[in-house]
Design an enzyme around this catalytic site. Sequence first.
Site, PDB file in Angstrom:
ATOM      1  N   LYS A 168      23.576 -24.346 -63.602  1.00 57.94           N
ATOM      2  CA  LYS A 168      23.954 -23.339 -64.612  1.00 57.94           C
ATOM      3  C   LYS A 168      24.745 -23.981 -65.763  1.00 57.94           C
ATOM      4  CE  LYS A 168      24.896 -19.356 -66.577  1.00 57.94           C
ATOM      5  NZ  LYS A 168      23.941 -18.499 -67.271  1.00 57.94           N
ATOM      6  N   LYS A 236      34.200 -20.555 -72.037  1.00 59.79           N
ATOM      7  CA  LYS A 236      34.513 -20.935 -70.640  1.00 59.79           C
ATOM      8  C   LYS A 236      33.455 -21.904 -70.122  1.00 59.79           C
ATOM      9  CE  LYS A 236      32.580 -18.217 -67.912  1.00 59.79           C
ATOM     10  NZ  LYS A 236      31.621 -17.806 -66.925  1.00 59.79           N
TER      11      LYS A 236
HETATM   12  P1  NAP Z   1      31.750  -8.596 -68.232  1.00 59.40           P
HETATM   13  O1  NAP Z   1      30.862  -7.598 -68.876  1.00 59.40           O
HETATM   14  O2  NAP Z   1      33.033  -8.945 -68.859  1.00 59.40           O
HETATM   15  O3  NAP Z   1      32.018  -8.061 -66.737  1.00 59.40           O
HETATM   16  C1  NAP Z   1      32.907  -8.672 -65.879  1.00 59.40           C
HETATM   17  C2  NAP Z   1      33.237  -7.737 -64.744  1.00 59.40           C
HETATM   18  O4  NAP Z   1      34.170  -8.357 -63.863  1.00 59.40           O
HETATM   19  C3  NAP Z   1      33.879  -6.428 -65.210  1.00 59.40           C
HETATM   20  O5  NAP Z   1      33.337  -5.398 -64.452  1.00 59.40           O
HETATM   21  C4  NAP Z   1      35.365  -6.654 -64.911  1.00 59.40           C
HETATM   22  O6  NAP Z   1      36.052  -5.462 -64.597  1.00 59.40           O
HETATM   23  C5  NAP Z   1      35.297  -7.509 -63.682  1.00 59.40           C
HETATM   24  N1  NAP Z   1      36.482  -8.352 -63.519  1.00 59.40           N
HETATM   25  C6  NAP Z   1      36.998  -9.215 -64.428  1.00 59.40           C
HETATM   26  N2  NAP Z   1      38.051  -9.886 -63.910  1.00 59.40           N
HETATM   27  C7  NAP Z   1      38.215  -9.405 -62.666  1.00 59.40           C
HETATM   28  C8  NAP Z   1      39.140  -9.679 -61.632  1.00 59.40           C
HETATM   29  N3  NAP Z   1      40.096 -10.606 -61.786  1.00 59.40           N
HETATM   30  N4  NAP Z   1      39.034  -8.970 -60.485  1.00 59.40           N
HETATM   31  C9  NAP Z   1      38.065  -8.049 -60.326  1.00 59.40           C
HETATM   32  N5  NAP Z   1      37.157  -7.744 -61.257  1.00 59.40           N
HETATM   33  C10 NAP Z   1      37.226  -8.428 -62.410  1.00 59.40           C
HETATM   34  O7  NAP Z   1      31.002  -9.965 -67.987  1.00 59.40           O
HETATM   35  P2  NAP Z   1      29.441 -10.250 -67.797  1.00 59.40           P
HETATM   36  O8  NAP Z   1      28.831 -10.518 -69.122  1.00 59.40           O
HETATM   37  O9  NAP Z   1      28.837  -9.224 -66.902  1.00 59.40           O
HETATM   38  O10 NAP Z   1      29.526 -11.681 -67.066  1.00 59.40           O
HETATM   39  C11 NAP Z   1      29.814 -11.813 -65.679  1.00 59.40           C
HETATM   40  C12 NAP Z   1      29.468 -13.229 -65.256  1.00 59.40           C
HETATM   41  O11 NAP Z   1      28.083 -13.467 -65.499  1.00 59.40           O
HETATM   42  C13 NAP Z   1      30.234 -14.322 -66.014  1.00 59.40           C
HETATM   43  O12 NAP Z   1      30.549 -15.379 -65.159  1.00 59.40           O
HETATM   44  C14 NAP Z   1      29.224 -14.754 -67.070  1.00 59.40           C
HETATM   45  O13 NAP Z   1      29.471 -16.070 -67.498  1.00 59.40           O
HETATM   46  C15 NAP Z   1      27.919 -14.619 -66.314  1.00 59.40           C
HETATM   47  N6  NAP Z   1      26.722 -14.386 -67.126  1.00 59.40           N
HETATM   48  C16 NAP Z   1      26.720 -13.478 -68.133  1.00 59.40           C
HETATM   49  C17 NAP Z   1      25.546 -13.290 -68.878  1.00 59.40           C
HETATM   50  C18 NAP Z   1      25.481 -12.302 -70.027  1.00 59.40           C
HETATM   51  O14 NAP Z   1      24.507 -12.372 -70.806  1.00 59.40           O
HETATM   52  N7  NAP Z   1      26.433 -11.392 -70.184  1.00 59.40           N
HETATM   53  C19 NAP Z   1      24.394 -14.034 -68.588  1.00 59.40           C
HETATM   54  C20 NAP Z   1      24.421 -14.916 -67.528  1.00 59.40           C
HETATM   55  C21 NAP Z   1      25.588 -15.103 -66.803  1.00 59.40           C
HETATM   56  P3  NAP Z   1      36.604  -4.476 -65.760  1.00 59.40           P
HETATM   57  O15 NAP Z   1      35.479  -3.523 -66.034  1.00 59.40           O
HETATM   58  O16 NAP Z   1      37.782  -3.815 -65.152  1.00 59.40           O
HETATM   59  O17 NAP Z   1      36.955  -5.343 -66.937  1.00 59.40           O
END
Ligand code: NAP
Length: 304
Positions: A168, A236
């Site tokens: 990744k 990150k």
């Molecule tokens: P996001 O929309 O910011 O969602 C993150 C989730 O994690 C939210 O529901 C948040 O809760 C929760 N969270 C954050 N910190 C936490 C903690 N300390 N304890 C418990 N829950 C926590 O992020 P995302 O885009 O879905 O990305 C998630 C992961 O997938 C990341 O590692 C990212 O690099 C990876 N990723 C993302 C994409 C993309 O296109 N977005 C693609 C591939 C991979 P709250 O709702 O309370 O904030």
Amino acid sequence: MTTIAFIGLGIMGLPMAKNLVDAGFTVRGFNRTAAKAEELAAAGGQAASTIAEAVDGADVIATMVPDSPDVEAVLDGILAAAKPGATWIDFSTIRPDVAKDLAAQAKEAGLKPLDAPVSGGEPGAIDGVLSIMVGGDEADFAAASEVFEAVGKTIVHVGPSGAGQTVKAANQLIVAGNIGLLAEAVVFLEAYGVDTASALEVLGGGLAGSKVLEQKGQKMLDREFAPGFRLALHHKDMGIVTAAAREAGVTIPLGAAVAQLVAATVAQGNGGLDHSGLLTVVEQLSGTSASAEDEDADAQEGAA
Ligand code: NAP
């Protein structure tokens, strides 16, 4: 494997959890901000109010949170409540060395850990067509195939624990490089006043074509930077790949340059934009951004 606990229902986690519901699994979702778990319940899943409640009796525990410390934090709660023999699939993108350590901890506690970061963005999560790179024991990977198939299309076991995260990291290096060059191409084309939509159409059909161009090209032309994938998360990931490359004794000069552009965009307060918003900093370097043009006009007015 019929009951799945899903922790972290953000941009990626919620649509993935919904696809698991659609595939016939019982899905209990937990999210720090409770409203998102209610959205899962409205789609046929269940909303849990604590990690323990989500994890209790689950055959599979999926996590999808932002960064290494977040996975460490939720894993404590998981280990306290998971049933022995449950499979833990971490879909988050985190440091490969941390993934390896956490997998060892989870194994010690009787779980079957798989690091399974994904690629394909929000559209891939919604459509259930993510690329999933999986590290961990081959037998545990094989046993979880129905779970992976409900959320992904290209699903590959790439090695032992941590290997999924290493792959990744390479993925994020390639994507950032692509976005950086696409942004430079857009600024270049606009400087010549050519029809940029036609230009991107023809570029997309040749060797310059890419998923990045397909998914991000028009958004750059429209300056439409709602996430998607937040620049703060790509920042990150550039930290992860530059540190891991240094650790391995290899150099990534182009990646390091793009990492600095991503860092600059975040430092300017734009970490909440989609990663296509890297265009903003590329424009500033050429003095073609709206704000740079305003400053230029002000300076000329001042001189007059
Ligand atoms: P996001 O929309 O910011 O969602 C993150 C989730 O994690 C939210 O529901 C948040 O809760 C929760 N969270 C954050 N910190 C936490 C903690 N300390 N304890 C418990 N829950 C926590 O992020 P995302 O885009 O879905 O990305 C998630 C992961 O997938 C990341 O590692 C990212 O690099 C990876 N990723 C993302 C994409 C993309 O296109 N977005 C693609 C591939 C991979 P709250 O709702 O309370 O904030």
